[in-house]
Design a protein around this motif. Structure first.
Motif, PDB file in Angstrom:
ATOM      1  N   SER A 146      41.562  37.843  38.021  1.00  0.00           N
ATOM      2  CA  SER A 146      40.720  38.857  37.378  1.00  0.00           C
ATOM      3  C   SER A 146      41.546  39.806  36.523  1.00  0.00           C
ATOM      4  O   SER A 146      41.006  40.506  35.648  1.00  0.00           O
ATOM      5  N   PHE A 156      37.447  45.168  44.275  1.00  0.00           N
ATOM      6  CA  PHE A 156      36.929  43.842  44.627  1.00  0.00           C
ATOM      7  C   PHE A 156      36.046  43.846  45.867  1.00  0.00           C
ATOM      8  O   PHE A 156      34.993  43.211  45.880  1.00  0.00           O
ATOM      9  N   GLU A 176      41.182  34.744  43.016  1.00  0.00           N
ATOM     10  CA  GLU A 176      40.178  35.470  42.239  1.00  0.00           C
ATOM     11  C   GLU A 176      40.676  36.865  41.885  1.00  0.00           C
ATOM     12  O   GLU A 176      40.475  37.350  40.762  1.00  0.00           O
ATOM     13  N   LEU A 177      41.342  37.509  42.839  1.00  0.00           N
ATOM     14  CA  LEU A 177      41.875  38.844  42.604  1.00  0.00           C
ATOM     15  C   LEU A 177      42.926  38.837  41.505  1.00  0.00           C
ATOM     16  O   LEU A 177      42.865  39.632  40.552  1.00  0.00           O
ATOM     17  N   THR A 225      34.638  49.030  37.084  1.00  0.00           N
ATOM     18  CA  THR A 225      35.934  49.182  37.764  1.00  0.00           C
ATOM     19  C   THR A 225      37.029  49.798  36.884  1.00  0.00           C
ATOM     20  O   THR A 225      38.021  50.301  37.419  1.00  0.00           O
ATOM     21  N   TRP A 270      31.079  44.259  35.519  1.00  0.00           N
ATOM     22  CA  TRP A 270      32.100  44.549  36.526  1.00  0.00           C
ATOM     23  C   TRP A 270      33.274  45.295  35.888  1.00  0.00           C
ATOM     24  O   TRP A 270      33.814  46.237  36.493  1.00  0.00           O
ATOM     25  N   TRP A 310      32.716  41.612  46.616  1.00  0.00           N
ATOM     26  CA  TRP A 310      33.101  40.299  47.104  1.00  0.00           C
ATOM     27  C   TRP A 310      31.956  39.504  47.723  1.00  0.00           C
ATOM     28  O   TRP A 310      31.889  38.282  47.511  1.00  0.00           O
ATOM     29  N   TRP A 322      42.271  45.254  45.606  1.00  0.00           N
ATOM     30  CA  TRP A 322      41.160  44.634  46.334  1.00  0.00           C
ATOM     31  C   TRP A 322      40.234  45.695  46.934  1.00  0.00           C
ATOM     32  O   TRP A 322      39.011  45.642  46.754  1.00  0.00           O
TER      33      TRP A 322
END
Length: 323
Positions: free
Chosen positions: A28, A139, A24-25, A48, A44, A143, A135
């Motif tokens: 993305s 993230f 997922e990281l 970010t 999101w 999460w 992360w």
């Protein structure tokens, strides 16, 4: 063109679901290349994007091609719904140098096209550190919400196998996936094509960052299929609670709404994520409804799943009948 996975042994035993924080990281990063292709994630992305100047953006952009592909060694297949990011990062850090270079060449075609950060000493350590920083900053705060959605998908697919069989479950992953006899056909948007046996099993991995399905670029990689998790389109939205008036008058709007939603099992974390409230608030209502005999609970992995009882079904049916 299709990727074909031939199931071997006991079909059901050979198919597993897993969640990959690392996949997922890494995936993305597609939003960095082309945010317009991921409109559902704009909340999101907006939140970010201002943080990127605190990250190793040169290395992070080198992890994904201009056409939004990544080398296989950056997304090792997970083996459990409980996979931890630190364990996956350790797998990356231990990747042999010849494997890294071979998979980069497979992806880019020539050494000249491989991004500059990969030509420098310590590139793999730098990539691992860049992902860890990404992360922590972008993230980790989100999460729990993301994991709740992915775990909800895995729970749904498990019920689908139990109720309708393996073929129906595969068909439900995507129109581009189907089970024909003992072969799982994955039709990709690229010209990637190969056939291999699923010795050791086939892993199915839900994701929020794919628009279809994908499989490893290299046929030597352990067989796994990445597919779009259900509910991803509403990940960042708070869902309204349907609350029939008569039952709301008896139980209160929030508890009546939760009952209406719990026709299928869900965890308190999943419910909190979908409703945009805290897990603590949801848990208070769930405990009260269970104490009243309107919910039953059962443990699934690390999660406690809640579902309506027959009594609650009858109350809801009568309440909706009066609307």
């Amino acid at each position: 063109m299709p990727v074909l996975y031939q199931l071997v042994g006991h079909d059901l035993a050979g198919v597993r679901f897993a969640i990959s924080p690392l996949s997922e990281l890494v995936m993305s990063l597609r939003t960095w290349r082309d945010p317009g292709r991921y409109p559902v994630h704009l909340p999101w992305i907006r939140a970010t994007e201002p943080l990127r100047d605190r990250l190793d953006t040169e290395m992070l952009l080198a992890l994904i091609t201009e056409w939004r592909w990544t080398p296989d060694f950056l997304t090792p297949p997970p083996h459990s719904p409980l996979t931890r990011l630190e364990d996956e990062l350790a797998v990356i850090a231990a990747t042999p140098a010849d494997t890294v270079w071979r998979e980069l060449l497979l992806l880019y075609g020539t050494e000249e096209r491989i991004p500059a950060p990969w030509h420098r000493a310590g590139a793999l350590d730098r990539a691992t550190a860049a992902l860890s920083g990404y992360w922590d900053l972008c993230f980790a705060p989100h999460w729990p919400r993301m994991r709740a959605l992915l775990e909800g998908d895995v729970t749904h697919r498990g019920r689908e196998i139990a109720q309708h069989g393996l073929a129906a479950m595969f068909a439900g992953l995507s129109p581009r996936v189907r089970l024909i006899g003992d072969v799982v056909e994955v039709r990709l948007w690229s010209d990637l094509s190969y056939r291999r046996r699923t010795d050791g099993g086939l892993t199915l991995v839900p994701s929020m960052w794919t628009r279809g399905v994908s499989a490893p670029v290299s046929p030597e990689r352990p067989p796994h299929i990445l597919y779009l998790a259900r509910g991803s389109g509403s990940l960042w939205e708070a869902e309204p609670l349907p609350a029939p008036g008569a039952l709301a008058g008896l139980l209160g709007a929030h508890r009546a709404g939760l009952l209406a939603r719990l026709g299928t099992p869900a965890s308190s974390t999943e419910l909190a994520t979908r409703l945009g409230v805290t897990p603590t608030a949801v848990n208070q209502h769930l405990r009260a409804l269970r104490a009243a005999g309107l919910l039953v609970s059962t443990r699934h992995g690390r999660s406690m799943l809640y579902r309506r009882t027959d009594l609650a079904d009858r109350l809801l049916a009568a309440s909706f009948k009066d609307i």
